[in-house]
Design an enzyme around this catalytic site. Structure first.
Site, PDB file in Angstrom:
ATOM      1  N   ASP A 150      -8.562  26.491  34.235  1.00 50.34           N
ATOM      2  CA  ASP A 150      -9.485  25.921  34.569  1.00 50.34           C
ATOM      3  C   ASP A 150     -11.104  26.608  34.425  1.00 50.34           C
ATOM      4  O   ASP A 150     -10.971  27.130  35.714  1.00 50.34           O
ATOM      5  CB  ASP A 150      -9.284  24.843  36.088  1.00 50.34           C
ATOM      6  CG  ASP A 150     -10.144  23.686  35.901  1.00 50.34           C
ATOM      7  OD1 ASP A 150     -11.699  24.331  34.985  1.00 50.34           O
ATOM      8  OD2 ASP A 150     -10.149  23.179  36.640  1.00 50.34           O
ATOM      9  N   HIS A 177      -9.914  25.825  29.541  1.00 51.47           N
ATOM     10  CA  HIS A 177     -10.708  24.622  29.024  1.00 51.47           C
ATOM     11  C   HIS A 177     -12.000  24.692  30.146  1.00 51.47           C
ATOM     12  O   HIS A 177     -12.039  25.007  30.979  1.00 51.47           O
ATOM     13  CB  HIS A 177      -9.763  22.970  29.541  1.00 51.47           C
ATOM     14  CG  HIS A 177      -9.372  23.154  31.387  1.00 51.47           C
ATOM     15  ND1 HIS A 177     -10.902  23.002  31.845  1.00 51.47           N
ATOM     16  CD2 HIS A 177      -8.303  22.995  31.887  1.00 51.47           C
ATOM     17  CE1 HIS A 177      -9.611  21.600  32.735  1.00 51.47           C
ATOM     18  NE2 HIS A 177      -8.329  22.477  33.074  1.00 51.47           N
ATOM     19  N   CYS A 188     -14.908  16.612  40.411  1.00 50.37           N
ATOM     20  CA  CYS A 188     -13.570  16.750  40.293  1.00 50.37           C
ATOM     21  C   CYS A 188     -13.805  14.952  38.943  1.00 50.37           C
ATOM     22  O   CYS A 188     -14.427  13.952  39.185  1.00 50.37           O
ATOM     23  CB  CYS A 188     -13.020  15.441  41.361  1.00 50.37           C
ATOM     24  SG  CYS A 188     -11.287  15.126  40.430  1.00 50.37           S
ATOM     25  N   HIS A 190     -12.318  12.377  38.972  1.00 57.03           N
ATOM     26  CA  HIS A 190     -12.218  11.291  39.581  1.00 57.03           C
ATOM     27  C   HIS A 190     -12.886  11.676  40.792  1.00 57.03           C
ATOM     28  O   HIS A 190     -12.803  10.001  41.541  1.00 57.03           O
ATOM     29  CB  HIS A 190     -10.552  11.515  39.625  1.00 57.03           C
ATOM     30  CG  HIS A 190      -9.581  11.067  39.100  1.00 57.03           C
ATOM     31  ND1 HIS A 190      -9.033  12.225  38.550  1.00 57.03           N
ATOM     32  CD2 HIS A 190      -9.156  10.754  37.348  1.00 57.03           C
ATOM     33  CE1 HIS A 190      -8.327  12.489  37.024  1.00 57.03           C
ATOM     34  NE2 HIS A 190      -8.587  10.896  36.760  1.00 57.03           N
ATOM     35  N   ARG A 225     -13.317  19.455  27.324  1.00 57.17           N
ATOM     36  CA  ARG A 225     -12.823  18.663  28.158  1.00 57.17           C
ATOM     37  C   ARG A 225     -14.090  17.916  27.959  1.00 57.17           C
ATOM     38  O   ARG A 225     -14.945  18.340  28.503  1.00 57.17           O
ATOM     39  CB  ARG A 225     -12.002  18.758  29.895  1.00 57.17           C
ATOM     40  CG  ARG A 225     -11.896  17.451  31.043  1.00 57.17           C
ATOM     41  CD  ARG A 225     -12.195  18.045  31.658  1.00 57.17           C
ATOM     42  NE  ARG A 225     -12.377  17.155  33.088  1.00 57.17           N
ATOM     43  CZ  ARG A 225     -12.214  17.426  34.007  1.00 57.17           C
ATOM     44  NH1 ARG A 225     -11.436  18.030  34.430  1.00 57.17           N
ATOM     45  NH2 ARG A 225     -13.277  17.054  35.505  1.00 57.17           N
ATOM     46  N   SER A 313      -2.882  12.837  36.347  1.00 65.31           N
ATOM     47  CA  SER A 313      -2.949  12.514  37.537  1.00 65.31           C
ATOM     48  C   SER A 313      -2.413  12.279  38.398  1.00 65.31           C
ATOM     49  O   SER A 313      -2.269  11.173  38.187  1.00 65.31           O
ATOM     50  CB  SER A 313      -4.553  12.403  37.097  1.00 65.31           C
ATOM     51  OG  SER A 313      -5.332  12.224  38.313  1.00 65.31           O
ATOM     52  N   SER A 315      -3.916  11.257  40.851  1.00 68.42           N
ATOM     53  CA  SER A 315      -5.418  10.975  41.613  1.00 68.42           C
ATOM     54  C   SER A 315      -5.208   9.788  41.266  1.00 68.42           C
ATOM     55  O   SER A 315      -5.138   8.332  41.514  1.00 68.42           O
ATOM     56  CB  SER A 315      -6.931  11.063  41.096  1.00 68.42           C
ATOM     57  OG  SER A 315      -6.539  12.195  41.352  1.00 68.42           O
TER      58      SER A 315
END
Length: 426
Positions: A150, A177, A188, A190, A225, A313, A315
């Site tokens: 990441d 990514h 984040c 989310h 992304r 996820s 989440s």
């Protein structure tokens, strides 16, 4: 030293004819790459091997499953358990593995070199596991699972992206990514408060990442992304491509423009990024098959061969959103839509915390009975390939005994495993 025309031609022919680069757009020349490379070509074996293996997996397997690893030991266990790729989440690095030694939320607060350092730690752990088995005469496992890392929003602009990508390759990352948020306000996927950068700026970041990988001579997998499904702020209205989603006359106190967040905005971004990325990832708020299908179909209508990625996820409240049967088949269903790399970002964080909580709760109440039960579960898992019950062997004690024996010509009297409790009891 002048650029060798033969090298320029070879690189141009590779880009034009190699199936690996089909559909990839580079708004720079082979001569640009060679001029920026320097006078010698340094070989980045782990990054090259990993990227080539990951490309093979995502193109020839139905799909690739991956879990977020927080430590090198977690990555080792993932490979032993049969996973073929490792995911490295910036969220997890922020939370418990960054070079500042802090616990942070996922807002790019940690030092930029933290994720490359964890990539290096994971590769070192995999290398040790490979050395141990190779020394023991075992050669049936591919230890160097490709790592997808990441890079957040790049920790700045295109030059920051260029340098971060180089650091990822030096550490041995196979894939990297980048997301289309403003780095200084990164959140984040989310969380709320996400701010997009203009589409053309996000594309320049992807170009910077590709240029870095070309300069390093490694075919790194680049994943783009988009957070546009939920992000309703953008830094600027300078890019006409974004005008369809910007709300006229609506500005925030910070000067950001309001946008119409949603899947249409995300699709537009995915289409813009496709020529510059190997995989496209649309961050979503819940595990929705129809939403996944709509995104995939929109991308594939224009780019039929475009590979996709999906964050399964933690989440999401999976049981609240899907039936048990839908959960069991979810990954297979979205794989049919072209989501070839699927990962659980924070698996390491949740696994580590829940397992330690359960042990500590039992131990606080029952003492060694609870710990013995953990040990028995380890013994039970040995038939499936688990080996960390013998923790001394797991971290390489026997390997370094062998080093000592080689150095001493077989006369070392201070080797560690012989006479150890592990050798006697396990």
């Amino acid at each position: 030293m002048a650029i060798d025309p033969k090298e320029v031609k070879a690189l141009e022919e590779s880009w034009a004819n190699d199936e690996r680069w089909k559909g990839i757009k580079r708004p720079y020349s082979a001569e640009d790459v060679l001029r920026l490379r320097g006078s010698i070509q340094i070989e980045y074996t782990l990054a090259r091997m990993g990227s080539e293996r990951l490309w093979d997996l995502i193109n020839n397997e139905p799909f690739v499953r991956s879990l977020g690893a927080l430590t090198g030991n977690q990555a080792v266990q993932q490979v032993k358990a049969g996973l073929k790729a490792i995911y490295l989440s910036g969220w997890q690095v922020a939370a418990d593995a960054n070079l500042a030694g802090e616990m942070y939320p996922d807002q790019s607060l940690y030092p930029v070199n933290s994720v490359p350092q964890v990539v290096r730690r994971i590769n070192n752990a995999l290398q040790r596991a490979d050395q141990i088995e190779h020394m023991e005469g075992k050669h049936d496992r591919h230890w160097f699972a490709p790592i997808v890392a990441d890079a957040e929003a790049g920790f700045g602009g295109r030059l920051n992206v260029f340098e971060l990508m180089k650091a990822m390759i030096e550490a041995g990352a196979a894939g990297v990514h980048f997301e289309d948020q403003l780095a200084s306000e990164k959140k984040c996927g989310h969380l709320g408060g996400k701010v997009l950068i203009p589409t053309k700026s996000a594309i320049q970041n992807l170009i910077a990442a590709r240029l870095a990988s070309d300069v390093m001579g490694v075919p790194t997998i680049i994943m783009a992304r988009t957070d546009a499904n939920a992000a309703d702020l953008i830094t600027s209205d300078a890019d006409e491509y974004d005008h369809a989603f910007i709300r006229e006359g609506e500005r925030t106190e910070e000067g950001f423009y309001r946008t119409n967040a949603g899947l249409d905005q995300a699709i537009a971004r995915g289409l813009a990024y496709a020529p510059y990325a190997d995989l496209i990832w649309c961050e979503t708020a819940e595990p929705d098959l129809e939403e996944a299908r709509r995104f995939a179909e929109a991308i594939h209508e224009k780019y039929p061969d475009q590979l996709l990625a999906y964050n399964c996820s933690p989440s999401f409240n999976w049981k609240a959103k899907l039936s048990d049967q839908e959960i069991e088949t979810f990954q297979e269903e979205i794989a049919k839509m072209g989501y070839k790399f699927q990962f659980v970002t924070l698996a390491g964080f949740h696994s580590l915390n829940n397992s330690m909580f359960e042990l500590a709760k039992g131990y606080s109440q029952r003492g060694m009975g609870a710990y013995s039960e953990l040990q028995q579960r380890e013994f039970d898992n040995e038939k499936y390939g688990y080996e960390a019950t013998r923790h001394q062997r797991e971290v390489g004690t026997g390997y370094f005994d062998e080093v000592a024996e080689v150095i001493s010509g077989g006369t070392a009297s201070t080797t560690a495993l012989a006479g150890s409790t592990e050798a006697e009891q396990f």
